[in-house]
Design a protein around this motif. Structure first.
Motif, PDB file in Angstrom:
ATOM      1  N   ALA B 105      50.180  39.698  41.083  1.00  0.00           N
ATOM      2  CA  ALA B 105      49.991  38.251  40.992  1.00  0.00           C
ATOM      3  C   ALA B 105      49.529  37.889  39.586  1.00  0.00           C
ATOM      4  CB  ALA B 105      48.958  37.791  42.016  1.00  0.00           C
ATOM      5  N   LEU B 106      49.764  36.628  39.204  1.00  0.00           N
ATOM      6  CA  LEU B 106      49.301  36.111  37.916  1.00  0.00           C
ATOM      7  C   LEU B 106      48.118  35.187  38.165  1.00  0.00           C
ATOM      8  CD1 LEU B 106      50.997  37.214  35.608  1.00  0.00           C
ATOM      9  CD2 LEU B 106      52.532  36.706  37.496  1.00  0.00           C
ATOM     10  N   THR B 107      47.025  35.433  37.464  1.00  0.00           N
ATOM     11  CA  THR B 107      45.794  34.678  37.709  1.00  0.00           C
ATOM     12  C   THR B 107      45.301  34.040  36.417  1.00  0.00           C
ATOM     13  OG1 THR B 107      44.438  36.622  37.296  1.00  0.00           O
ATOM     14  CG2 THR B 107      45.151  36.272  39.568  1.00  0.00           C
ATOM     15  N   ARG B 108      44.239  33.254  36.550  1.00  0.00           N
ATOM     16  CA  ARG B 108      43.659  32.518  35.420  1.00  0.00           C
ATOM     17  C   ARG B 108      43.372  33.456  34.245  1.00  0.00           C
ATOM     18  NH1 ARG B 108      40.298  27.795  35.767  1.00  0.00           N
ATOM     19  NH2 ARG B 108      40.660  26.797  33.765  1.00  0.00           N
ATOM     20  N   ARG B 150      47.287  36.155  33.595  1.00  0.00           N
ATOM     21  CA  ARG B 150      46.582  37.455  33.685  1.00  0.00           C
ATOM     22  C   ARG B 150      47.141  38.233  34.869  1.00  0.00           C
ATOM     23  NH1 ARG B 150      41.519  38.649  36.259  1.00  0.00           N
ATOM     24  NH2 ARG B 150      41.385  36.423  36.666  1.00  0.00           N
ATOM     25  N   GLN B 152      47.599  40.832  37.648  1.00  0.00           N
ATOM     26  CA  GLN B 152      46.665  41.598  38.462  1.00  0.00           C
ATOM     27  C   GLN B 152      47.404  42.376  39.532  1.00  0.00           C
ATOM     28  OE1 GLN B 152      42.890  41.536  38.499  1.00  0.00           O
ATOM     29  NE2 GLN B 152      43.694  41.199  36.449  1.00  0.00           N
TER      30      GLN B 152
END
Lengths: 75, 221
Positions: B105-108, B150, B152
């Motif tokens: 997943a792509l996060t802040r 970011r 993950q």
């Protein structure tokens, strides 16, 4: 899981003079009103939603709190 | 010579790089394109599909979370499963992970800032059909523009991705805290690529470098 918004807020708490905040995590709360035949059905529907739509289990944990509405009372 | 290949470009409410992708493919490379509105379900005649950057459905709930249920993505999933080339750029990468076509997943971003800058990358083409125009270890510069980039995944997943050669693009100077410096991922078969940097913004010399051109030129066949 790193929570950069939580860490930034924790740093701001210290600047406000509140020391001792060891952990601060920011998430979201989602309120749903569900009509279902019974509580077990409602729970399984919300669990499906939580797992497949409302949260991404790769990066988010979720818990479910059920409040049963009384059929006789209106809000 | 066969007729010019036609590339589908998915358009969600809130997409904002769809026209950049069209210019890169048509204006710079001479390909044909067709916009695919999110409610469409006909991919007939398309040779590849690009899911562009932007803020699909306002990024409500999570980036890509609502888009995942769009009718067009059901047929894109079938297209990808049948070996069709699918490229997800920025928000498109986020959508591919939400769909499960790519793991993680792509996060802040780690320091919370929206990043809009050139980014130095190292290419590891491996089996990626999209990256065969580059050599192993090539250094390129592509623009990044994201707040949630970011990458993950859990350590076992990352080890498996690296062992399979699926980490095909890495940041030379990690800007956002992604695990393993991941900037782009391939599926095991090599037909699906998701990346946070914007190759379509690095195709026309008038906007700067053209390091993204070889990626999109893979569509020339």
């Amino acid at each position: 899981m790193l929570d950069p918004a939580g860490e930034a807020t924790r740093a701001a708490a210290a600047r406000l003079g509140v020391d001792g905040v060891r952990r601060l995590r920011i998430g979201k709360a989602i309120e749903l009103e569900v009509e279902a035949a019974d509580a077990a059905t409602a729970r399984s529907q919300i669990e499906l939603l939580s797992d497949r739509l409302l949260a991404n289990p790769v990066i988010e944990d979720w818990t479910l709190e059920m409040i049963e509405a009384s059929g006789e009372q209106s809000a | 010579m066969s007729a010019a290949r036609t590339i589908g470009i998915v358009v969600f409410p809130g997409s904002n790089c769809d026209r950049d992708v069209r210019w890169a493919l048509e204006g710079c490379l001479g390909l044909s394109t067709r916009f695919l509105w999110h409610e469409e379900s006909d991919l007939a005649g398309l040779d590849a599909v690009v899911i562009p950057g932007g803020f699909s459905y306002g990024d409500y709930l999570r980036c890509g979370a609502i888009a995942r249920f769009a009718p067009v993505l059901e047929v894109v999933r079938a297209f990808a499963d049948a070996g069709g080339p699918v490229l997800g750029i920025c928000n498109g990468f986020q959508v591919l992970t939400e769909m499960g076509l790519l793991p993680g997943a792509l996060t802040r971003n780690a320091r919370l800032h929206f990043l809009c800058e050139p980014s130095s990358l190292t290419v590891h083409p491996g089996r990626s059909e999209w990256l065969q125009g580059y050599g192993e270890g090539d250094s390129i510069v592509l623009p990044i523009a994201h707040g949630e980039g970011r990458y993950q995944c859990d350590p076992d997943q990352l080890a498996s991705l690296e062992a399979n050669g699926q980490v095909v693009l890495r940041y030379a100077a990690n800007p956002n805290g992604s695990v393993g410096d991941v900037a782009g991922l391939s599926n095991p078969a090599g037909n699906v690529l998701g990346l946070m940097p914007h190759p379509e913004r690095a195709c026309d010399p008038c906007t700067g470098g053209i390091d993204g051109r070889r990626l999109l030129a893979s569509l020339l066949g």
